[in-house]
Design a protein around this motif. Structure first.
Motif, PDB file in Angstrom:
ATOM      1  N   GLU A   1       0.861  -1.186   0.000  1.00  0.00           N
ATOM      2  CA  GLU A   1       0.000   0.000   0.000  1.00  0.00           C
ATOM      3  C   GLU A   1       0.895   1.233   0.000  1.00  0.00           C
ATOM      4  O   GLU A   1       2.073   1.167   0.334  1.00  0.00           O
ATOM      5  CB  GLU A   1      -0.938   0.014   1.212  1.00  0.00           C
ATOM      6  N   LYS A   2       0.306   2.347  -0.391  1.00  0.00           N
ATOM      7  CA  LYS A   2       1.066   3.595  -0.436  1.00  0.00           C
ATOM      8  C   LYS A   2       1.431   4.030   0.986  1.00  0.00           C
ATOM      9  O   LYS A   2       0.570   4.063   1.869  1.00  0.00           O
ATOM     10  CB  LYS A   2       0.230   4.677  -1.120  1.00  0.00           C
ATOM     11  N   PRO A   3       2.706   4.347   1.222  1.00  0.00           N
ATOM     12  CA  PRO A   3       3.092   4.817   2.555  1.00  0.00           C
ATOM     13  C   PRO A   3       2.541   6.224   2.813  1.00  0.00           C
ATOM     14  O   PRO A   3       2.225   6.963   1.883  1.00  0.00           O
ATOM     15  CB  PRO A   3       4.613   4.835   2.495  1.00  0.00           C
ATOM     16  N   GLU A   4       2.416   6.553   4.077  1.00  0.00           N
ATOM     17  CA  GLU A   4       1.987   7.891   4.488  1.00  0.00           C
ATOM     18  C   GLU A   4       2.977   8.404   5.518  1.00  0.00           C
ATOM     19  O   GLU A   4       3.522   7.629   6.299  1.00  0.00           O
ATOM     20  CB  GLU A   4       0.588   7.858   5.096  1.00  0.00           C
ATOM     21  N   ALA A   5       3.196   9.719   5.518  1.00  0.00           N
ATOM     22  CA  ALA A   5       4.136  10.315   6.467  1.00  0.00           C
ATOM     23  C   ALA A   5       3.580  11.632   6.986  1.00  0.00           C
ATOM     24  O   ALA A   5       2.911  12.366   6.255  1.00  0.00           O
ATOM     25  CB  ALA A   5       5.490  10.539   5.801  1.00  0.00           C
ATOM     26  N   TRP A   6       3.867  11.889   8.254  1.00  0.00           N
ATOM     27  CA  TRP A   6       3.454  13.132   8.895  1.00  0.00           C
ATOM     28  C   TRP A   6       4.640  13.718   9.649  1.00  0.00           C
ATOM     29  O   TRP A   6       5.386  13.006  10.309  1.00  0.00           O
ATOM     30  CB  TRP A   6       2.333  12.878   9.900  1.00  0.00           C
ATOM     31  N   SER A   7       4.797  15.012   9.560  1.00  0.00           N
ATOM     32  CA  SER A   7       5.737  15.749  10.393  1.00  0.00           C
ATOM     33  C   SER A   7       4.887  16.556  11.363  1.00  0.00           C
ATOM     34  O   SER A   7       4.028  17.333  10.944  1.00  0.00           O
ATOM     35  CB  SER A   7       6.606  16.687   9.550  1.00  0.00           C
ATOM     36  N   VAL A   8       5.115  16.337  12.657  1.00  0.00           N
ATOM     37  CA  VAL A   8       4.273  16.963  13.678  1.00  0.00           C
ATOM     38  C   VAL A   8       5.139  17.608  14.754  1.00  0.00           C
ATOM     39  O   VAL A   8       6.301  17.238  14.937  1.00  0.00           O
ATOM     40  CB  VAL A   8       3.302  15.937  14.310  1.00  0.00           C
ATOM     41  N   ASP A   9       4.550  18.550  15.443  1.00  0.00           N
ATOM     42  CA  ASP A   9       5.183  19.161  16.603  1.00  0.00           C
ATOM     43  C   ASP A   9       4.584  18.533  17.856  1.00  0.00           C
ATOM     44  O   ASP A   9       3.367  18.363  17.947  1.00  0.00           O
ATOM     45  CB  ASP A   9       4.928  20.674  16.636  1.00  0.00           C
ATOM     46  N   LYS A  10       5.431  18.199  18.809  1.00  0.00           N
ATOM     47  CA  LYS A  10       4.955  17.669  20.081  1.00  0.00           C
ATOM     48  C   LYS A  10       4.334  18.819  20.866  1.00  0.00           C
ATOM     49  O   LYS A  10       4.955  19.860  21.058  1.00  0.00           O
ATOM     50  CB  LYS A  10       6.108  17.047  20.855  1.00  0.00           C
ATOM     51  N   VAL A  11       3.115  18.626  21.312  1.00  0.00           N
ATOM     52  CA  VAL A  11       2.397  19.666  22.044  1.00  0.00           C
ATOM     53  C   VAL A  11       2.496  19.436  23.547  1.00  0.00           C
ATOM     54  O   VAL A  11       2.778  20.355  24.308  1.00  0.00           O
ATOM     55  CB  VAL A  11       0.921  19.734  21.593  1.00  0.00           C
ATOM     56  N   VAL A  12       2.266  18.205  23.982  1.00  0.00           N
ATOM     57  CA  VAL A  12       2.292  17.873  25.409  1.00  0.00           C
ATOM     58  C   VAL A  12       2.964  16.524  25.590  1.00  0.00           C
ATOM     59  O   VAL A  12       2.754  15.617  24.794  1.00  0.00           O
ATOM     60  CB  VAL A  12       0.857  17.799  25.987  1.00  0.00           C
ATOM     61  N   ARG A  13       3.753  16.399  26.648  1.00  0.00           N
ATOM     62  CA  ARG A  13       4.347  15.116  27.009  1.00  0.00           C
ATOM     63  C   ARG A  13       4.152  14.902  28.502  1.00  0.00           C
ATOM     64  O   ARG A  13       4.521  15.757  29.300  1.00  0.00           O
ATOM     65  CB  ARG A  13       5.831  15.105  26.662  1.00  0.00           C
ATOM     66  N   LEU A  14       3.577  13.779  28.851  1.00  0.00           N
ATOM     67  CA  LEU A  14       3.401  13.399  30.254  1.00  0.00           C
ATOM     68  C   LEU A  14       4.210  12.142  30.526  1.00  0.00           C
ATOM     69  O   LEU A  14       4.259  11.246  29.697  1.00  0.00           O
ATOM     70  CB  LEU A  14       1.925  13.114  30.555  1.00  0.00           C
ATOM     71  N   GLU A  15       4.834  12.086  31.669  1.00  0.00           N
ATOM     72  CA  GLU A  15       5.585  10.870  32.043  1.00  0.00           C
ATOM     73  C   GLU A  15       5.129  10.390  33.384  1.00  0.00           C
ATOM     74  O   GLU A  15       4.660  11.103  34.199  1.00  0.00           O
ATOM     75  CB  GLU A  15       7.082  11.161  32.050  1.00  0.00           C
TER      76      GLU A  15
END
Length: 98
Positions: free
Chosen positions: A84-98
């Motif tokens: 199948e055709k690959p898909e890609a996204w470039s995103v900014d991290k908004v929130v990170r919880l640990e």
């Protein structure tokens, strides 16, 4: 920081070939200037679908990788295995919880 997510689906009989190629190149990709993190995920329900998840210092670092010989070689070996055709996204991290 830029987060890159790539979704790829593979022909069932080509999964081992993809995994071998990833194993052979993962350290080189992670060691590429600007790459800060790299993981590979496999879909639990559709086991021929994989996702790469990587952190890049900035968009320029990702673009440098995408125009490198390393990427060209890895991608040439990978894209012929798709079902199948690959898909890609470039995103900014908004929130990170640990």
């Amino acid at each position: 920081m830029l987060v890159r997510i790539v979704k790829m689906g593979f022909k069932e009989d080509k999964i081992d070939e993809f995994l071998a190629n990833f194993e052979e190149n993962k350290t080189k990709i992670r060691g590429f200037e600007g790459c800060q993190f790299l993981e590979l995920y496999r879909d639990k329900d559709n086991t021929n679908r994989f996702f790469t998840y990587s952190y890049w210092k900035d968009e320029e670092s990702l673009e440098n990788y995408r125009h490198s010989e390393l990427f060209k070689n890895v991608w040439a070996q990978t894209k012929i295995l798709f079902n199948e055709k690959p898909e890609a996204w470039s995103v900014d991290k908004v929130v990170r919880l640990e």
